[in-house]
Design a protein around this motif. Structure first.
Motif, short mmCIF file in Angstrom:
data_model
loop_
_atom_site.label_atom_id
_atom_site.label_comp_id
_atom_site.label_asym_id
_atom_site.label_seq_id
_atom_site.Cartn_x
_atom_site.Cartn_y
_atom_site.Cartn_z
N GLY A 96 0.48 -5.16 7.69
CA GLY A 96 0.67 -3.98 6.86
C GLY A 96 -0.65 -3.22 6.65
O GLY A 96 -1.73 -3.67 7.08
N GLY A 97 -0.51 -2.09 5.99
CA GLY A 97 -1.70 -1.32 5.65
C GLY A 97 -2.57 -2.10 4.68
O GLY A 97 -3.79 -1.96 4.67
N VAL A 98 -1.94 -2.94 3.88
CA VAL A 98 -2.70 -3.65 2.85
C VAL A 98 -3.78 -4.53 3.48
O VAL A 98 -4.93 -4.55 3.01
CB VAL A 98 -1.73 -4.46 1.92
N ILE A 101 -6.76 -2.42 4.87
CA ILE A 101 -7.71 -1.97 3.85
C ILE A 101 -8.60 -3.15 3.40
O ILE A 101 -9.81 -3.02 3.24
CB ILE A 101 -6.96 -1.35 2.65
N TRP A 122 -3.57 3.66 -5.86
CA TRP A 122 -2.74 2.48 -5.60
C TRP A 122 -3.39 1.25 -6.24
O TRP A 122 -4.58 0.99 -6.00
CB TRP A 122 -2.63 2.31 -4.08
N TYR A 125 -5.94 -1.43 -4.58
CA TYR A 125 -7.37 -1.23 -4.31
C TYR A 125 -8.21 -1.99 -5.33
O TYR A 125 -9.19 -2.64 -5.00
CB TYR A 125 -7.77 0.26 -4.40
N ASN A 168 -7.24 8.45 -0.05
CA ASN A 168 -5.82 8.21 0.22
C ASN A 168 -5.08 9.55 0.22
O ASN A 168 -4.91 10.16 -0.81
CB ASN A 168 -5.26 7.27 -0.87
N ASN A 172 -0.59 8.09 -3.02
CA ASN A 172 0.25 7.35 -3.94
C ASN A 172 -0.62 7.13 -5.17
O ASN A 172 -1.69 6.53 -5.04
CB ASN A 172 0.65 6.00 -3.31
N ASP A 200 -7.07 5.58 3.77
CA ASP A 200 -5.73 4.98 3.70
C ASP A 200 -4.71 6.08 4.00
O ASP A 200 -4.46 6.94 3.16
CB ASP A 200 -5.53 4.38 2.31
N TYR A 203 0.86 7.13 4.28
CA TYR A 203 1.96 8.11 4.21
C TYR A 203 1.75 9.27 5.17
O TYR A 203 2.29 10.35 4.97
CB TYR A 203 2.11 8.62 2.77
N SER A 231 5.16 0.59 7.72
CA SER A 231 6.07 0.38 6.58
C SER A 231 6.84 1.63 6.18
O SER A 231 8.06 1.59 5.97
CB SER A 231 5.29 -0.09 5.36
N LYS A 232 6.11 2.74 6.03
CA LYS A 232 6.74 3.93 5.46
C LYS A 232 7.36 4.79 6.55
O LYS A 232 8.49 5.26 6.39
CB LYS A 232 5.70 4.75 4.68
N ARG A 240 5.96 -6.25 7.72
CA ARG A 240 4.55 -6.47 7.47
C ARG A 240 3.69 -6.19 8.70
O ARG A 240 3.14 -7.11 9.32
CB ARG A 240 4.27 -7.89 6.92
N TYR A 317 6.88 10.26 -4.01
CA TYR A 317 6.83 10.02 -5.45
C TYR A 317 6.79 11.34 -6.22
O TYR A 317 6.30 12.34 -5.72
CB TYR A 317 5.56 9.23 -5.81
#
Ligand code: PLP
Length: 383
Positions: A96-98, A101, A122, A125, A168, A172, A200, A203, A231-232, A240, A317
């Motif tokens: 994932g992006g997580v 980062i 987010w 971070y 970002n 988000n 990041d 999106y 993911s998005k 993941r 969002y």
């Protein structure tokens, strides 16, 4: 007796969204607007590719950085879509992006260093900087500045130990897009202070208006680690998988770090990601069309009742002002849940600047979303 728990791990801030989520799950009739997860199913051709991969023997370790065919497909995609010319050895496939980062931060910092972090931003971070013993220096995304970073706000936050800035876009939770000129100015700021930009771009493909560009396409790409995710864009949150593009100087480190962290991303998931990139891209447009329609419907309702909100240019969002009603976003979210059975994310979960705001996810089926917004408006206007 010594405690078995690491003080650092114990002190890591818990996500302020989780508290609401946990409570919301105890209310089966609740409308969920708190989670940032596409309500769409992963497109079938992607699922089929994973099933075929499993049957075809893709059940073993892969190189740390990822399967060569996937790295090729990512290099093509970032050149075509993001205007980032990258060799395959600059790319690392991540969980994932997580994880992209996290690796970026591990690669460029020492404990005690400082990193500039958006506020609101987010929550992960700040959890990462905490675990890595970094000083998260929060920079504001201000309403008057349409929620994009301002160089004059960044300058005073820099210390001799500042190593990186996280940006970002689309954001988000606020949905703002940082335009090319401002990104270029951030790149210039980073060069002046010898910072790495951790960009990041989770999106990147969920945009409602023109203006999105990748940081590395308008700044010195030698200073940028670009972080992306499947993911998005492809509704693949549970698979993941994401990736990063690092400058040649940092790329070998990002790949080396995969070994102790995860070794490699699961092979069938990588094959699914390959199918996502090589298959029809219309699936993205279909989802974005739905998000845009929902955004417009939600905003029209809020405007009708003069409820202030940010203008979401991307991501999925709505960032809604609750001040005037209360400044305490957590209390607001708890009351809305109990009294109207609608779960939203309290803005305070995204940093101190989020106090007085809530975040609604547009990634919810339209009928549920609009019913939730109607209940929110009822709550805010009648109390
Ligand atoms: N960055 C932002 C701003 C996000 O909101 C998310 C997910 O919610 C991510 C990165 C990473 O998502 P994932 O690890 O699923 O790719």
């Amino acid at each position: 007796m010594l405690s078995m728990t690491s003080a650092t791990a114990a002190a890591m801030p818990r996500s302020g969204i989780r508290e609401i989520m946990d409570l919301a799950w105890q209310t089966p009739t609740c409308i969920h607007l708190e989670v940032g997860e596409p309500d769409f199913a992963t497109p079938t051709h992607i699922i089929d590719a994973a099933a075929d991969a499993l049957r075809g023997g893709w059940t073993k370790y892969t190189p740390n950085a990822g399967i060569p065919a996937l790295l090729e497909a990512i290099a093509d995609k970032v050149a075509r879509n993001n205007h980032i010319p990258a060799r395959t050895d600059q790319i690392t496939v991540t969980v994932g992006g997580v994880e992209a980062i996290y690796i970026a931060l591990v690669a460029v910092t020492e404990p005690g260093d400082a990193v500039l972090v958006p506020d609101p931003g987010w929550p992960n971070y700040r959890m990462m900087t905490h675990l890595l013993h970094l000083d998260a220096r929060l920079y504001p995304l201000r309403r008057e500045e349409r929620f994009v970073p301002v160089i004059d706000d960044l300058e005073p936050l820099v210390t001799p130990r500042t190593r990186a800035i996280i940006v970002n876009s689309p954001s988000n939770p606020v949905g703002s897009i940082i335009g090319a000129d401002r990104l270029a100015a951030i790149g210039d700021f980073a060069r002046r202070h010898s910072l790495v930009v951790v960009s990041d771009e989770a999106y990147e493909q969920i945009t409602f208006e023109p203006g999105f560009v990748s940081t590395a396409s308008v700044t010195d790409p030698g200073r940028v680690i670009s972080c992306f995710t499947f993911s998005k864009s492809y509704a693949m949150t549970g698979w993941r998988i994401g990736y990063l593009v690092a400058p040649p100087e940092l790329a070998p480190i990002t790949r080396k770090l995969q070994e102790p962290l995860i070794s490699c991303v699961s092979a069938p998931t990588q094959m699914a990601a390959l199918a996502a990139l090589r298959g029809p891209q219309t699936v993205i447009e279909e989802m974005v069309t739905a998000y845009r329609r929902r955004r417009d419907a939600v905003i029209a309702r809020l405007d009708r009742h003069s409820i202030e909100h940010a203008h979401p240019q991307g991501a999925f969002y709505a960032w809604v002002r609750i001040a005037g009603f209360t400044e305490d976003a957590r209390e607001f979210a708890l009351r809305l849940l109990v009294e109207r059975e609608v779960a939203v994310a309290p803005g305070s979960a995204f940093g101190p600047s989020g106090e007085g705001w809530i975040r609604l996810s547009l990634a919810t089926a339209e009928s549920q979303l609009l019913e939730g917004v109607d209940r929110l408006i009822d709550f805010m206007t009648k109390g």
